[in-house]
Design an enzyme around this catalytic site. Structure first.
Site, PDB file in Angstrom:
ATOM      1  N   CYS A 313       0.821  -1.212   0.000  1.00 58.05           N
ATOM      2  CA  CYS A 313       0.000   0.000   0.000  1.00 58.05           C
ATOM      3  C   CYS A 313       0.858   1.267   0.000  1.00 58.05           C
ATOM      4  O   CYS A 313       1.789   1.388   0.799  1.00 58.05           O
ATOM      5  CB  CYS A 313      -0.877  -0.048   1.248  1.00 58.05           C
ATOM      6  SG  CYS A 313      -1.766   1.459   1.544  1.00 58.05           S
ATOM      7  N   ARG A 414     -11.046  -1.410  -6.824  1.00 55.34           N
ATOM      8  CA  ARG A 414     -11.367  -0.550  -5.681  1.00 55.34           C
ATOM      9  C   ARG A 414     -10.938   0.901  -5.891  1.00 55.34           C
ATOM     10  O   ARG A 414     -11.432   1.788  -5.240  1.00 55.34           O
ATOM     11  CB  ARG A 414     -10.780  -1.153  -4.402  1.00 55.34           C
ATOM     12  CG  ARG A 414      -9.328  -0.949  -4.246  1.00 55.34           C
ATOM     13  CD  ARG A 414      -8.602  -1.663  -3.094  1.00 55.34           C
ATOM     14  NE  ARG A 414      -9.274  -2.085  -1.909  1.00 55.34           N
ATOM     15  CZ  ARG A 414      -8.808  -1.882  -0.673  1.00 55.34           C
ATOM     16  NH1 ARG A 414      -7.730  -1.165  -0.477  1.00 55.34           N
ATOM     17  NH2 ARG A 414      -9.400  -2.392   0.362  1.00 55.34           N
TER      18      ARG A 414
HETATM   19  P1  IMP Z   1      -1.088  -7.035   3.640  1.00 55.12           P
HETATM   20  O1  IMP Z   1      -1.649  -8.195   4.416  1.00 55.12           O
HETATM   21  O2  IMP Z   1      -0.152  -6.195   4.467  1.00 55.12           O
HETATM   22  O3  IMP Z   1      -0.441  -7.477   2.380  1.00 55.12           O
HETATM   23  O4  IMP Z   1      -2.316  -6.089   3.288  1.00 55.12           O
HETATM   24  C1  IMP Z   1      -3.443  -6.517   2.590  1.00 55.12           C
HETATM   25  C2  IMP Z   1      -4.500  -5.446   2.609  1.00 55.12           C
HETATM   26  O5  IMP Z   1      -4.040  -4.272   1.925  1.00 55.12           O
HETATM   27  C3  IMP Z   1      -5.795  -5.775   1.905  1.00 55.12           C
HETATM   28  O6  IMP Z   1      -6.665  -6.561   2.675  1.00 55.12           O
HETATM   29  C4  IMP Z   1      -6.383  -4.403   1.589  1.00 55.12           C
HETATM   30  O7  IMP Z   1      -7.079  -3.864   2.680  1.00 55.12           O
HETATM   31  C5  IMP Z   1      -5.147  -3.568   1.373  1.00 55.12           C
HETATM   32  N1  IMP Z   1      -4.851  -3.346  -0.059  1.00 55.12           N
HETATM   33  C6  IMP Z   1      -4.991  -4.193  -1.099  1.00 55.12           C
HETATM   34  N2  IMP Z   1      -4.538  -3.647  -2.242  1.00 55.12           N
HETATM   35  C7  IMP Z   1      -4.116  -2.408  -1.923  1.00 55.12           C
HETATM   36  C8  IMP Z   1      -3.546  -1.349  -2.683  1.00 55.12           C
HETATM   37  O8  IMP Z   1      -3.283  -1.444  -3.872  1.00 55.12           O
HETATM   38  N3  IMP Z   1      -3.271  -0.195  -1.989  1.00 55.12           N
HETATM   39  C9  IMP Z   1      -3.522  -0.054  -0.661  1.00 55.12           C
HETATM   40  N4  IMP Z   1      -4.010  -1.049   0.093  1.00 55.12           N
HETATM   41  C10 IMP Z   1      -4.317  -2.209  -0.530  1.00 55.12           C
END
Ligand code: IMP
Length: 496
Positions: A313, A414
């Site tokens: 993100c 999204r």
């Molecule tokens: P991770 O577990 O740290 O990889 O985060 C996953 C979460 O990041 C997802 O469940 C979403 O809420 C969020 N997310 C998914 N795609 C994006 C993006 O492109 N930008 C920002 N947040 C994202």
């Protein structure tokens, strides 16, 4: 001048540590239950629960059919991504709902086929057991690897080598793997054909698979013994997508949005509440008490917390919006508890984004989250829908954000209207099968709960004592002041 300036910094999960409580036999690891509430249900409605406090993110590089099946079998739940056509997403849901552990969809052949041709199919498909059916799909016999040789019997017909129906033990209308196992145990066969009352072939159950399939004690099932499935939706095409997903069998929906405190999400939740009152929806994401109240009043049955913390993100960098996940959880949990006191409705909360490993999960739960949503954790697994590739002697899998350029090739993702990206694309180190990784993660969570002297997540919420730690204290908590010649320590969570 801004309306309000908070001068306390927001905190991440990494900045908290748990103080141990009183451990007893009752709170030893074997006695800890990780069951947790998935969504609020009204009286008389189905009780939505998870057997482990973990769900997978609604992302193209994380949650497809294989993840949906395996995670539900292990007690969690996957949310199938909505950055794809309505038809594709519905087909994925249907595939998960159709899955019956250990019951294989048969590839059948006809009695007058040549063994040589069957042998070619076997080489191509990678299996060598074939049921034989007539034109009405009635079972005529079975051909296993012991019944033919590709070179010696090539010129013979299938009917000349098959074990005929009269000599076969079959299961009639069996849909429970334990029952199939009982029948198979009494037979001398390596495979059990399952037929309906007209002797038409339904499935095959293989003896070699049975142990694997009985071994999923936490499997998350609906009342018809099918796996539970989650499906993501967006706030653009929900009037078409929701009916299709519900029809396909989705048990619970989650709005996939980086900022849920919006009129679009309100409209989506209200529409679903009106047209599909029995289908629970997880709203989100929000990071404030106000955001929580807003979503719940619009009809959300659970709420996702988190903005700006995901591993892929770049929202905080691009837009300057976001909040440390720990502070967001604390703020929202307070409001959730207040709402519970006022209404008697307990709204489960999911912590989402930036949760790396077991200790992050534990801290999020201790702070009051009911479960966590993870992307990166699952992207590394065999079951994520991406191909493995080798980069500098490491096996990696690609992982990309739903707001990255790659995901946005699909038009209504999204970050639909944005002119810039909010996510990146990269790689994570391949970790193997989910069922070989998840037990270790769960056992660390249980061990931490045991140290804190709690038996379940509800008690964890009530009794956990957390403390903010200094940066130096975090440093002290890592290995220090020793020389490790081959520092590939396997206790560490992986770096990528
Ligand atoms: P991770 O577990 O740290 O990889 O985060 C996953 C979460 O990041 C997802 O469940 C979403 O809420 C969020 N997310 C998914 N795609 C994006 C993006 O492109 N930008 C920002 N947040 C994202």
């Amino acid at each position: 001048m801004a309306k309000h300036i908070i001068n306390e910094p927001s905190r991440t999960l990494m900045e908290y540590r748990l103080l141990p409580g009183y451990t007893t036999h009752e709170t030893s690891i074997d006695n800890i239950l990780l069951e947790t509430s998935l969504a609020y249900s009204e009286e008389g409605e189905r009780d939505y629960k998870l057997n482990i406090p973990i769900i997978s993110a609604a992302m193209q590089s994380v949650s497809g059919v294989e993840m949906g099946i395996e995670l539900a079998r292990l007690g969690g739940l996957a949310f199938i991504f909505c950055s794809q056509s309505i038809d594709h997403e519905s087909a994925m849901i249907r595939d998960i709902k159709r899955f019956k552990a250990g019951f294989v969809e048969p590839f059948y052949v006809h009695p007058d086929m040549l063994i040589g041709d069957v042998f070619e199919i076997s080489k191509m498909k990678g299996f060598n057991t074939f049921p034989i059916v007539d034109k009405d799909h009635k079972l005529l016999g079975i051909l296993t690897k012991n019944d033919y040789s590709g070179s010696h019997h090539a010129h013979l017909r299938v009917s000349e080598r098959m074990i005929p129906r009269e000599q076969l033990v079959v299961g009639k209308n069996i849909s429970d793997i334990k029952e199939a196992n009982q029948v198979l145990r009494e037979s001398h066969q390596s495979v059990l054909p399952i037929v309906n009352s007209n002797d038409q072939l339904l499935n095959l159950v293989f003896r070699k698979d049975i142990r694997n399939h009985i071994n999923y004690p936490l499997e998350l099932l609906d009342e018809k013994k099918r796996l539970l499935t989650g499906a993501a939706i967006n706030t653009h095409d929900f009037m078409d997508r929701v009916p299709a997903l519900v029809e396909a069998g989705a048990d619970i929906l989650a709005v996939d949005s980086s900022d849920g405190h919006s009129s679009y999400q309100k409209k989506t939740l209200e529409w679903i509440r009106l047209h599909y009152p029995g289908v629970p929806v997880i709203g989100g994401n929000i990071i404030t008490a106000k955001g929580f109240r807003f979503l719940v009043e619009a009809g959300a049955r659970a709420v996702k917390i988190g903005m700006g913390g995901g591993s892929i993100c770049i929202t905080q960098e691009q837009k300057g919006t976001g909040r440390g996940l720990a502070t967001a959880i604390i703020d929202v949990v307070r409001e959730r508890n207040k709402y519970y006191e006022e209404t008697g409705k307990y709204i489960p909360l999911a912590a989402d984004g930036g949760i790396v490993d077991a200790k992050d999960i534990t801290i999020a739960l201790a702070l009051g989250a009911d479960y966590v949503m993870m992307g990166r954790y699952f992207a590394r697994m065999e079951e994520s829908p991406t191909e493995k590739i080798q980069i500098s002697n490491r096996i990696m899998k690609p992982y990309w954000g739903e707001g990255s350029a790659r995901a946005r090739e699909w038009k209504s993702a999204r970050y639909y209207q944005m002119k810039f990206v909010e996510g990146v694309e990269g790689f994570v180190q391949y970790a193997g099968k989910l069922r070989d990784n998840l037990p270790e993660t769960l056992s660390k969570i249980k061990s931490s709960m045991s140290s804190c002297g709690v038996q379940n997540i509800k008690e964890f919420h009530d009794k956990a004592v957390l403390e903010i730690v200094s940066a130096l204290s975090i440093r002290e908590g890592k290995v220090h002041d020793i020389y490790m010649p081959n520092d590939s320590s396997d206790y560490k969570s992986d770096k990528y």
